[in-house]
Design a protein around this motif. Sequence first.
Motif, PDB file in Angstrom:
ATOM      1  N   ASP A 104      29.831   9.514 -47.842  1.00  0.00           N
ATOM      2  CA  ASP A 104      30.806  10.555 -48.170  1.00  0.00           C
ATOM      3  C   ASP A 104      30.232  11.964 -48.038  1.00  0.00           C
ATOM      4  OD1 ASP A 104      32.763   8.690 -48.661  1.00  0.00           O
ATOM      5  OD2 ASP A 104      32.430   8.646 -50.829  1.00  0.00           O
ATOM      6  N   THR A 105      28.936  12.111 -48.309  1.00  0.00           N
ATOM      7  CA  THR A 105      28.300  13.424 -48.247  1.00  0.00           C
ATOM      8  C   THR A 105      26.997  13.330 -47.460  1.00  0.00           C
ATOM      9  OG1 THR A 105      26.974  13.086 -50.250  1.00  0.00           O
ATOM     10  CG2 THR A 105      29.222  13.977 -50.541  1.00  0.00           C
ATOM     11  N   ARG A 106      26.484  14.475 -47.048  1.00  0.00           N
ATOM     12  CA  ARG A 106      25.206  14.473 -46.318  1.00  0.00           C
ATOM     13  C   ARG A 106      24.082  13.978 -47.224  1.00  0.00           C
ATOM     14  NH1 ARG A 106      20.746  17.983 -44.829  1.00  0.00           N
ATOM     15  NH2 ARG A 106      20.156  17.536 -42.655  1.00  0.00           N
ATOM     16  N   PRO A 109      25.076  20.690 -40.268  1.00  0.00           N
ATOM     17  CA  PRO A 109      24.843  21.467 -41.493  1.00  0.00           C
ATOM     18  C   PRO A 109      24.537  22.924 -41.165  1.00  0.00           C
ATOM     19  CG  PRO A 109      22.912  20.166 -40.956  1.00  0.00           C
ATOM     20  CD  PRO A 109      23.981  19.753 -39.991  1.00  0.00           C
ATOM     21  N   GLY A 110      24.914  23.808 -42.076  1.00  0.00           N
ATOM     22  CA  GLY A 110      24.565  25.215 -41.933  1.00  0.00           C
ATOM     23  C   GLY A 110      25.306  25.948 -40.842  1.00  0.00           C
ATOM     24  N   LEU A 111      26.431  25.402 -40.386  1.00  0.00           N
ATOM     25  CA  LEU A 111      27.204  26.049 -39.331  1.00  0.00           C
ATOM     26  C   LEU A 111      28.363  26.819 -39.950  1.00  0.00           C
ATOM     27  CD1 LEU A 111      27.112  26.078 -36.194  1.00  0.00           C
ATOM     28  CD2 LEU A 111      28.840  24.278 -36.234  1.00  0.00           C
ATOM     29  N   VAL A 153      24.532  10.224 -39.665  1.00  0.00           N
ATOM     30  CA  VAL A 153      23.264  10.600 -39.049  1.00  0.00           C
ATOM     31  C   VAL A 153      22.787   9.432 -38.185  1.00  0.00           C
ATOM     32  CG1 VAL A 153      20.936  11.519 -39.417  1.00  0.00           C
ATOM     33  CG2 VAL A 153      22.703  11.889 -41.158  1.00  0.00           C
ATOM     34  N   GLU A 154      22.271   9.761 -37.008  1.00  0.00           N
ATOM     35  CA  GLU A 154      21.725   8.734 -36.111  1.00  0.00           C
ATOM     36  C   GLU A 154      20.238   8.979 -35.877  1.00  0.00           C
ATOM     37  OE1 GLU A 154      23.659   7.313 -32.286  1.00  0.00           O
ATOM     38  OE2 GLU A 154      21.996   8.467 -31.438  1.00  0.00           O
ATOM     39  N   PHE A 155      19.461   7.903 -35.887  1.00  0.00           N
ATOM     40  CA  PHE A 155      18.026   7.944 -35.618  1.00  0.00           C
ATOM     41  C   PHE A 155      17.749   7.085 -34.381  1.00  0.00           C
ATOM     42  CE2 PHE A 155      18.820   8.517 -40.076  1.00  0.00           C
ATOM     43  CZ  PHE A 155      17.972   9.527 -40.478  1.00  0.00           C
ATOM     44  N   ARG A 156      17.124   7.679 -33.374  1.00  0.00           N
ATOM     45  CA  ARG A 156      16.794   6.933 -32.158  1.00  0.00           C
ATOM     46  C   ARG A 156      15.459   6.222 -32.351  1.00  0.00           C
ATOM     47  NH1 ARG A 156      18.516  10.407 -26.820  1.00  0.00           N
ATOM     48  NH2 ARG A 156      20.332  11.491 -27.693  1.00  0.00           N
TER      49      ARG A 156
END
Length: 451
Positions: free
Chosen positions: A396-398, A245-247, A338-341
Amino acid sequence: MMESLLVANRGEIARRIIRTARRLGIRAIAVHSDADAGMPFVNEADEAVELGPAAPAESYRNADRILDAARRTGARAIHPGYGFLSENASFARQVEQAGLIWVGPSPAVIELMGDKINARNAVAATGMPVAPGTPEPVAGEAAAIDAAAAIGYPLMVKASAGGGGMGMAVVHDEDGLRKQYAAVSGFAERMFGDRGVLLERYYPDARHVEVQILGLADGTVVALGERNCSVQRRNQKLVEETPSPGLDPELREHMLVAAVQAGKAVGYRNAGTVECLVYGEPGSQSFVFLEMNTRLQVEHPVTEEVWGVDLVEQQLRVAAGEPPSVDLAALRPHGHAVEFRVNAEDPIRFLPGPGTITTWTEPAGDGVRVDAGYAEGTRVTPSYDSLMAKLIVHADTREAALARARTALASFAIAGPKHNLPFFAELLGEPSFIDGTYSTALVTRMRAARP
C-alpha cells in the motif's frame, strides 16, 4: 485475437509472454538456442523450435531462422520481448512482409526512435524539453570540440544508434572529449554499424524517470504512470519503482502529458516507454527527454502491479486490432511497487559470474512476485545477459513495500553462479534510497564509500 504466437526471445521475458499467451488460449511457440534446450521457457511452451548454436547471431538474432520457425509451426504472430531483435526495424518489416502480426510499434516508428538524434528532434517538435545538444551527428573530432564549447561541459557522448546504456561516456573537458569521441564512435561502428555520435549536456545528479505509454488500435495513446530507474551501474538499471519518490506532482503530470503527445505525434501503437532525466531539487524540478524505447521494458511488472493491468495482454490486443481488456482511461494506480533485477554478477564490481545453479529458492507471499528465467539445475552461460530473475514487491505504501522487499530478499536463496542479492540488502540500508532522494549517482557513491 491471434490463435498462435511465436516468442522470439529467451529467459524470463519469454516465460512471461508465454504465461499470458496460454492464459488467453493462444498457442505459445518458443524458439531457443542449443544451450537453452532445457530452460523453463522451452518446457512451458506448447511447441519449441531449436534455432542453432548459443551465439545470438546464430540463434536469437538470426531473423531468417526465426521466420523459418514461424512458417514451420504455423505461427500467426511474433512477439520480440526486449533486447535481441525487439527494436530492429528491418526484422519488424520482414515479419509483416511474411504476412505475420508484429507485436510492437510500426517499423517506421522503430526506425525513427532507434536513432537518438532523430528521436530527439521528433519529440522536440512536440514541445517536449530536450537537453542542450547537437541536432545532428557531429562530423568528426574538430566539429565535436566546437559543439562542446557552445553547449558547455560536462557532456554525454552518445552513439546515435545505441541503446540499453551502451555506447555512451561522460566527459568533463576537451581532453576527455577527444579520447571518448574516438572510443564511442568506434564502438558504435562495431556494435551498431553506425559511427554517428551526438553530444548532450550531462546532468550529474539527475533522476532517471520514464513514462509507460500504450498506443491503442484506435489511435488513442494513454500513459500508465511513471517509473524511477535511477539505481544503475554502467548506465544500466538494477532497481525500478513506481510511483517515483520525490517527484513534484506538477512535474509528474507534465511528463505524462508530454509523453502522450510525443506518442501521438509519431503515430505510436503498442507498448513503449518515454525515458527522461529529472534534475533540480523538489519544488523546482525540470525534466528533459532521454530516449524512447519501442518495446516492452524489463521493468514493466512494477507498472502492472500498481495499475492492475497485464501489459503483455494489451500488447497482443493492440497487435490484433482489438480494444484493451479494461478501460485504461478509468484506471487509477494503487500502492507502490519495486523491482530488483537479480543478476549473475558479483555484488561489488558487478562483473558477470556465470555457472550452474545448484540452489534456487524463490520468495513467496502476499505482494511478492518473481519473474524468473532460470531454475535449479539450469546453467547461466556467458553467451547472454546476466539477468536471472526479477523480484517485484507491491504494498500500500513505499515504506511497506521496502519492508516487504527486505523479507523477500532474505528468503531468496541462490547458489552456483555469483549473484547480486547482497547488493540489494546493502541498498535497502542506504539512507538516500530509503528516503527516496537518490539519483543516478547512487551506486557510484556507494562503491566509493566502501573501504
